[in-house]
Write an enzyme that holds these catalytic residues in place. Structure first.
Site, short mmCIF file in Angstrom:
data_model
loop_
_atom_site.label_atom_id
_atom_site.label_comp_id
_atom_site.label_asym_id
_atom_site.label_seq_id
_atom_site.Cartn_x
_atom_site.Cartn_y
_atom_site.Cartn_z
N LYS A 53 -13.99 -104.21 -40.67
CA LYS A 53 -15.74 -103.93 -40.34
C LYS A 53 -15.99 -105.48 -39.61
O LYS A 53 -16.48 -105.26 -38.47
CB LYS A 53 -15.80 -103.19 -41.54
CG LYS A 53 -16.12 -102.22 -41.97
CD LYS A 53 -16.76 -101.42 -42.50
CE LYS A 53 -16.25 -100.34 -42.72
NZ LYS A 53 -17.12 -99.16 -44.31
N GLN A 97 -20.18 -101.05 -49.55
CA GLN A 97 -18.26 -100.58 -49.72
C GLN A 97 -18.52 -99.77 -51.11
O GLN A 97 -18.66 -100.79 -51.78
CB GLN A 97 -17.44 -101.67 -49.52
CG GLN A 97 -16.46 -100.82 -48.96
CD GLN A 97 -16.11 -100.00 -47.08
OE1 GLN A 97 -16.74 -100.70 -47.02
NE2 GLN A 97 -14.82 -99.39 -47.77
N ASP A 120 -24.68 -96.46 -42.42
CA ASP A 120 -23.20 -95.18 -43.56
C ASP A 120 -24.50 -94.34 -43.18
O ASP A 120 -23.76 -93.10 -43.43
CB ASP A 120 -23.22 -95.93 -44.46
CG ASP A 120 -22.01 -96.42 -45.27
OD1 ASP A 120 -21.31 -96.31 -44.26
OD2 ASP A 120 -22.57 -97.56 -46.02
N1 L34 Z 1 -20.26 -97.53 -47.58
N2 L34 Z 1 -17.49 -97.20 -48.35
C1 L34 Z 1 -18.62 -97.54 -47.19
N3 L34 Z 1 -19.28 -96.83 -45.79
C2 L34 Z 1 -17.79 -96.61 -45.06
O1 L34 Z 1 -17.40 -95.58 -43.83
C3 L34 Z 1 -16.49 -96.77 -46.23
N4 L34 Z 1 -15.16 -95.98 -45.55
C4 L34 Z 1 -14.41 -94.88 -45.97
C5 L34 Z 1 -14.36 -95.83 -48.23
N5 L34 Z 1 -15.67 -96.75 -48.51
C6 L34 Z 1 -16.64 -96.70 -47.53
C7 L34 Z 1 -14.53 -96.69 -45.07
O2 L34 Z 1 -14.95 -97.24 -44.32
C8 L34 Z 1 -13.29 -94.70 -46.15
N6 L34 Z 1 -13.08 -96.16 -45.05
C9 L34 Z 1 -11.77 -96.54 -43.54
C10 L34 Z 1 -12.67 -96.82 -43.03
C11 L34 Z 1 -11.01 -98.43 -42.38
C12 L34 Z 1 -10.01 -97.40 -41.89
C13 L34 Z 1 -10.11 -96.20 -42.95
C14 L34 Z 1 -10.91 -96.06 -44.19
C15 L34 Z 1 -8.76 -97.85 -41.44
O3 L34 Z 1 -9.43 -98.82 -40.77
N7 L34 Z 1 -7.90 -97.59 -41.41
C16 L34 Z 1 -6.75 -97.59 -40.75
C17 L34 Z 1 -5.72 -98.42 -41.58
C18 L34 Z 1 -6.33 -99.11 -42.45
C19 L34 Z 1 -5.02 -99.15 -43.90
O4 L34 Z 1 -3.76 -100.54 -42.90
O5 L34 Z 1 -5.01 -99.54 -44.51
C20 L34 Z 1 -5.92 -96.60 -39.92
O6 L34 Z 1 -5.39 -96.39 -39.03
O7 L34 Z 1 -6.48 -95.40 -40.58
#
Ligand code: L34
Length: 292
Positions: A53, A97, A120
């Site tokens: 982020k 988060q 959010d």
């Molecule tokens: N307050 N908490 C708050 N807001 C959110 O919007 C979230 N979320 C979820 C968990 N807690 C939160 C996220 O940001 C899940 N989440 C999130 C954000 C980004 C990614 C996955 C979940 C992401 O970038 N995923 C990548 C891979 C990341 C890795 O390698 O671990 C992908 O390609 O899916």
């Protein structure tokens, strides 16, 4: 037959580029959008998400501030931090988060954030506005889903969408978004959950199947209608000694077996995850515009 793979990374980059143009317009008018991300504790996945982020903010022209606090931070201390950010006119977006350590009441924290800075979309005011179709900040993960489907050339309006999962972060807002009038919505909706009887009966009716359960490879091929659009919200870390990191990421969909029968499918990683981050950029710009 083999499915169209919906490239979340590519679509997310397009959306971030749009947000960058919008941010530049605000900057030209004297407001630099600013997001504060609060991370409590040491959860490795949360650290990684918060990291992406902050990085996305840098690339988008959004000022970002990361506040990290130890896992034994008290609820009171976190509340006063939020009060301070609510009162700070240079801050447009506040994101705490999740998940938070067990001793902190998440509802109390969510309710404390100024709804105008709630990028959010979790505050009850925004949840309520979304449910009656008022313009508001909406949760990033579900908001990105119709966006990635439509931008892949797949029509949503009039389709039957089945959501598995009823969380406040994904399942419930997903239902609210998809049932609305509009090009990126207008669906007939079904929400399935742990109390659903004969789950496969329902999931097989889906033109659009959205899996947000949190169980690795839960959705099997015999639960999917051939040709359906399958959106995998799950992001599970599963131990894997064969890779350096010691784990691999697995979605809520049994990708290898569902992909051959689906019409379109999102991968994990590279699907919904990057879209969540891109929609956060959009929401931060939107909040900055509303507040400036
Ligand atoms: N307050 N908490 C708050 N807001 C959110 O919007 C979230 N979320 C979820 C968990 N807690 C939160 C996220 O940001 C899940 N989440 C999130 C954000 C980004 C990614 C996955 C979940 C992401 O970038 N995923 C990548 C891979 C990341 C890795 O390698 O671990 C992908 O390609 O899916």
């Amino acid at each position: 037959m083999s499915a169209t793979v919906i490239d979340g990374k590519k679509i997310a980059a397009e959306i971030r580029a749009e947000a960058k143009i919008e941010a530049a317009e605000l900057i030209a008018n004297g407001t630099q959008p600013c997001l504060v991300v609060v991370l409590v504790g040491e959860d490795p996945a949360s650290k990684a998400y918060v990291g992406s982020k902050v990085k996305a903010c840098e690339e988008t022209g959004i000022k970002s501030l990361k506040i990290t606090r130890p896992s034994d931070t008290s609820e009171e201390a976190l509340i006063s931090e939020i009060d301070r950010l609510n009162a700070d006119g240079s801050v447009h977006g506040i994101l705490v988060q999740l998940p938070l350590p067990k001793h902190i009441n998440e509802d109390r924290i969510t309710e404390r954030i100024d709804p105008a800075k709630d990028v959010d979309g979790f505050h009850p005011v925004n949840v309520g506005k979304l449910s009656i179709g008022m313009d508001c900040l909406t949760p990033c993960t579900p908001t990105g889903i119709p966006e990635m489907i439509v931008r892949s050339g797949i029509e949503i309006s009039g389709k039957h969408a089945v959501v598995i999962g009823r969380s406040n972060i994904v399942g419930k807002p997903m239902m609210s978004l998809l049932v609305q009038k509009g090009e990126k919505a207008n669906c007939t909706i079904t929400c399935c959950h742990s109390g659903t009887k004969d789950l496969a009966h329902h999931t097989k009716q889906a033109d659009i199947l959205i899996a947000a359960i949190g169980v690795p490879e839960f959705v099997k091929a015999d639960m999917v209608k051939p040709g359906a659009t399958v959106i995998d919200v799950g992001i599970n870390r599963v131990d894997d000694a064969s890779v350096a990191k010691g784990y691999k990421l697995v979605g809520d969909v049994d990708y290898a077996n569902v992909e051959p029968i689906a019409g379109a499918i999102t991968p994990v990683p590279g699907g919904v995850g990057p879209m969540t981050v891109a929609m956060l950029m959009k929401n931060t710009v939107k909040a900055a515009r509303m507040l400036s």
